[in-house]
Design a protein around this motif. Sequence first.
Motif, PDB file in Angstrom:
ATOM      1  N   LEU A  78      13.192   5.586  -2.649  1.00 51.26           N
ATOM      2  CA  LEU A  78      11.676   5.233  -2.020  1.00 51.26           C
ATOM      3  C   LEU A  78      10.181   4.603  -3.066  1.00 51.26           C
ATOM      4  CD1 LEU A  78      10.399   4.685   0.697  1.00 51.26           C
ATOM      5  CD2 LEU A  78       8.687   7.504   0.622  1.00 51.26           C
ATOM      6  N   ILE A  79      10.512   5.053  -3.778  1.00 53.84           N
ATOM      7  CA  ILE A  79       9.448   4.700  -5.330  1.00 53.84           C
ATOM      8  C   ILE A  79      10.265   3.642  -5.763  1.00 53.84           C
ATOM      9  CG2 ILE A  79       9.110   5.079  -7.484  1.00 53.84           C
ATOM     10  CD1 ILE A  79       8.717   8.029  -6.915  1.00 53.84           C
ATOM     11  N   SER A  80      11.810   3.379  -5.763  1.00 49.95           N
ATOM     12  CA  SER A  80      12.520   2.391  -5.512  1.00 49.95           C
ATOM     13  C   SER A  80      12.076   1.250  -5.130  1.00 49.95           C
ATOM     14  CB  SER A  80      13.561   2.829  -6.471  1.00 49.95           C
ATOM     15  OG  SER A  80      13.908   3.837  -6.920  1.00 49.95           O
ATOM     16  N   SER A  81      12.170   1.135  -3.712  1.00 49.23           N
ATOM     17  CA  SER A  81      12.051   0.434  -3.005  1.00 49.23           C
ATOM     18  C   SER A  81      10.445   0.061  -3.226  1.00 49.23           C
ATOM     19  CB  SER A  81      11.963   1.020  -1.670  1.00 49.23           C
ATOM     20  OG  SER A  81      11.576  -0.177  -0.787  1.00 49.23           O
ATOM     21  N   VAL A  82       9.782   0.921  -2.882  1.00 53.61           N
ATOM     22  CA  VAL A  82       8.094   0.254  -3.281  1.00 53.61           C
ATOM     23  C   VAL A  82       7.758  -0.074  -4.222  1.00 53.61           C
ATOM     24  CG1 VAL A  82       5.536   1.353  -3.716  1.00 53.61           C
ATOM     25  CG2 VAL A  82       7.107   2.124  -1.819  1.00 53.61           C
ATOM     26  N   ASP A  83       8.293  -0.022  -5.392  1.00 52.47           N
ATOM     27  CA  ASP A  83       8.154  -1.020  -6.698  1.00 52.47           C
ATOM     28  C   ASP A  83       8.556  -1.737  -7.292  1.00 52.47           C
ATOM     29  OD1 ASP A  83       7.386  -0.811  -9.795  1.00 52.47           O
ATOM     30  OD2 ASP A  83       9.877  -0.707 -10.313  1.00 52.47           O
ATOM     31  N   SER A  84       9.439  -2.351  -6.066  1.00 52.82           N
ATOM     32  CA  SER A  84      10.433  -3.613  -5.983  1.00 52.82           C
ATOM     33  C   SER A  84       9.920  -4.769  -5.185  1.00 52.82           C
ATOM     34  CB  SER A  84      12.230  -3.347  -5.684  1.00 52.82           C
ATOM     35  OG  SER A  84      11.997  -3.541  -4.620  1.00 52.82           O
ATOM     36  N   GLY A  85       9.240  -3.594  -4.225  1.00 50.04           N
ATOM     37  CA  GLY A  85       8.916  -4.630  -2.437  1.00 50.04           C
ATOM     38  C   GLY A  85       9.636  -4.725  -1.755  1.00 50.04           C
ATOM     39  N   VAL A  86      11.185  -4.758  -2.382  1.00 49.20           N
ATOM     40  CA  VAL A  86      12.003  -4.770  -1.189  1.00 49.20           C
ATOM     41  C   VAL A  86      12.318  -3.908  -0.389  1.00 49.20           C
ATOM     42  CG1 VAL A  86      14.470  -5.662  -1.246  1.00 49.20           C
ATOM     43  CG2 VAL A  86      13.146  -6.430  -3.369  1.00 49.20           C
ATOM     44  N   GLY A  87      12.489  -3.750   1.249  1.00 45.04           N
ATOM     45  CA  GLY A  87      12.712  -2.942   1.502  1.00 45.04           C
ATOM     46  C   GLY A  87      11.776  -2.106   1.928  1.00 45.04           C
ATOM     47  N   VAL A  88      11.243  -2.310   1.671  1.00 47.83           N
ATOM     48  CA  VAL A  88      10.299  -0.574   1.979  1.00 47.83           C
ATOM     49  C   VAL A  88       9.673  -0.446   3.514  1.00 47.83           C
ATOM     50  CG1 VAL A  88       7.405   0.278   1.794  1.00 47.83           C
ATOM     51  CG2 VAL A  88       8.166  -1.790  -0.246  1.00 47.83           C
ATOM     52  N   CYS A  89       9.823   0.530   3.480  1.00 51.17           N
ATOM     53  CA  CYS A  89      10.318   1.629   4.564  1.00 51.17           C
ATOM     54  C   CYS A  89       8.815   1.540   5.123  1.00 51.17           C
ATOM     55  CB  CYS A  89      11.076   1.885   5.568  1.00 51.17           C
ATOM     56  SG  CYS A  89      10.601   2.838   6.777  1.00 51.17           S
ATOM     57  N   PRO A  90       7.984   1.292   5.991  1.00 50.14           N
ATOM     58  CA  PRO A  90       6.286   2.206   6.193  1.00 50.14           C
ATOM     59  C   PRO A  90       6.037   3.660   6.479  1.00 50.14           C
ATOM     60  CG  PRO A  90       6.401  -0.400   6.801  1.00 50.14           C
ATOM     61  CD  PRO A  90       7.106  -0.561   6.622  1.00 50.14           C
ATOM     62  N   ASP A  91       7.506   4.004   7.745  1.00 53.58           N
ATOM     63  CA  ASP A  91       7.581   5.505   7.796  1.00 53.58           C
ATOM     64  C   ASP A  91       7.439   5.981   7.548  1.00 53.58           C
ATOM     65  OD1 ASP A  91       7.058   4.879  11.142  1.00 53.58           O
ATOM     66  OD2 ASP A  91       8.159   3.090  10.997  1.00 53.58           O
ATOM     67  N   ALA A  92       8.483   5.375   6.554  1.00 53.13           N
ATOM     68  CA  ALA A  92       9.109   6.390   5.049  1.00 53.13           C
ATOM     69  C   ALA A  92       8.151   6.917   4.077  1.00 53.13           C
ATOM     70  CB  ALA A  92      10.285   6.133   4.357  1.00 53.13           C
ATOM     71  N   VAL A  93       7.109   5.737   4.196  1.00 54.73           N
ATOM     72  CA  VAL A  93       6.339   6.191   2.861  1.00 54.73           C
ATOM     73  C   VAL A  93       4.861   7.212   3.560  1.00 54.73           C
ATOM     74  CG1 VAL A  93       4.260   4.892   2.225  1.00 54.73           C
ATOM     75  CG2 VAL A  93       6.066   3.680   1.822  1.00 54.73           C
ATOM     76  N   ILE A  94       4.945   6.721   5.185  1.00 56.02           N
ATOM     77  CA  ILE A  94       3.663   8.109   5.832  1.00 56.02           C
ATOM     78  C   ILE A  94       4.744   9.052   5.998  1.00 56.02           C
ATOM     79  CG2 ILE A  94       2.589   8.067   7.660  1.00 56.02           C
ATOM     80  CD1 ILE A  94       0.994   6.017   6.187  1.00 56.02           C
ATOM     81  N   ASP A  95       5.356   9.395   5.892  1.00 62.20           N
ATOM     82  CA  ASP A  95       6.610  10.902   6.459  1.00 62.20           C
ATOM     83  C   ASP A  95       6.145  12.161   4.598  1.00 62.20           C
ATOM     84  OD1 ASP A  95       7.578  10.396   8.884  1.00 62.20           O
ATOM     85  OD2 ASP A  95       8.996   9.958   8.267  1.00 62.20           O
ATOM     86  N   ALA A  96       6.788  10.985   3.702  1.00 63.81           N
ATOM     87  CA  ALA A  96       6.628  11.073   2.741  1.00 63.81           C
ATOM     88  C   ALA A  96       5.050  11.504   2.492  1.00 63.81           C
ATOM     89  CB  ALA A  96       6.838  10.969   0.940  1.00 63.81           C
ATOM     90  N   TRP A  97       3.851  10.976   2.484  1.00 61.62           N
ATOM     91  CA  TRP A  97       2.849  10.966   2.350  1.00 61.62           C
ATOM     92  C   TRP A  97       1.961  12.105   3.084  1.00 61.62           C
ATOM     93  CZ3 TRP A  97      -0.923   6.384   0.728  1.00 61.62           C
ATOM     94  CH2 TRP A  97      -2.457   6.448   0.599  1.00 61.62           C
ATOM     95  N   ASN A  98       1.991  11.926   4.064  1.00 62.09           N
ATOM     96  CA  ASN A  98       2.325  13.396   4.983  1.00 62.09           C
ATOM     97  C   ASN A  98       2.475  14.798   4.382  1.00 62.09           C
ATOM     98  OD1 ASN A  98       0.664  11.434   6.470  1.00 62.09           O
ATOM     99  ND2 ASN A  98       2.472  11.449   7.713  1.00 62.09           N
ATOM    100  N   PHE A  99       3.506  14.881   3.723  1.00 57.42           N
ATOM    101  CA  PHE A  99       4.737  16.189   3.079  1.00 57.42           C
ATOM    102  C   PHE A  99       3.909  16.507   2.024  1.00 57.42           C
ATOM    103  CE2 PHE A  99       7.179  18.465   0.979  1.00 57.42           C
ATOM    104  CZ  PHE A  99       7.364  19.482   1.469  1.00 57.42           C
TER     105      PHE A  99
END
Length: 165
Positions: A78-99
């Motif tokens: 997820l960090i790699s995806s966010v870093d590149s800006g490619v294929g970022v899944c907002p649901d995955a970011v929120i799931d990780a942030w919530n956890f």
Amino acid sequence: MVAPLWQGDVMADIYPVGIVANGRVVWFAWVSDVYDHVLSKKGVPVSAGSKEGLDHEVAACDGALDWDGESLLDVESLISSVDSGVGVCPDAVIDAWNFMTDLFRVVAKAPRKMFHADMMDTYDAFFSQCDIARTVGLASVSISGRDLDRAKIVLQNGLQMVLSI
């Protein structure tokens, strides 16, 4: 003190959450009840390096895991995806942030504090892109480069928190 597992006369649901970190998985017990939280014992998150180990740790707290609700968060990918800006899944970011928020509340002994509360506008931008936001009629907000940079910080700090346990 063990985190409560009973809500009235009903046992709370406890789900395993695995965090991929440095090529291995660190397992935590996440409790779903009136106030969702990471299971803790004596102020320390209940965790293990294997599924069997987590079963044992949760049983020692008089609980049982519901493996049908298992979640695996690959924070490194997820960090790699966010870093590149490619294929970022907002649901995955929120799931990780919530956890990470639930984990942070145990680690920092701050039961009501949000992990990286200083970046709530970024949380809101990602949340607005999630499936759940559309079902409740929230307007979608564009995710900016600044939001991607800040999400990366949150995820990296969350991963560091997991590795420090």
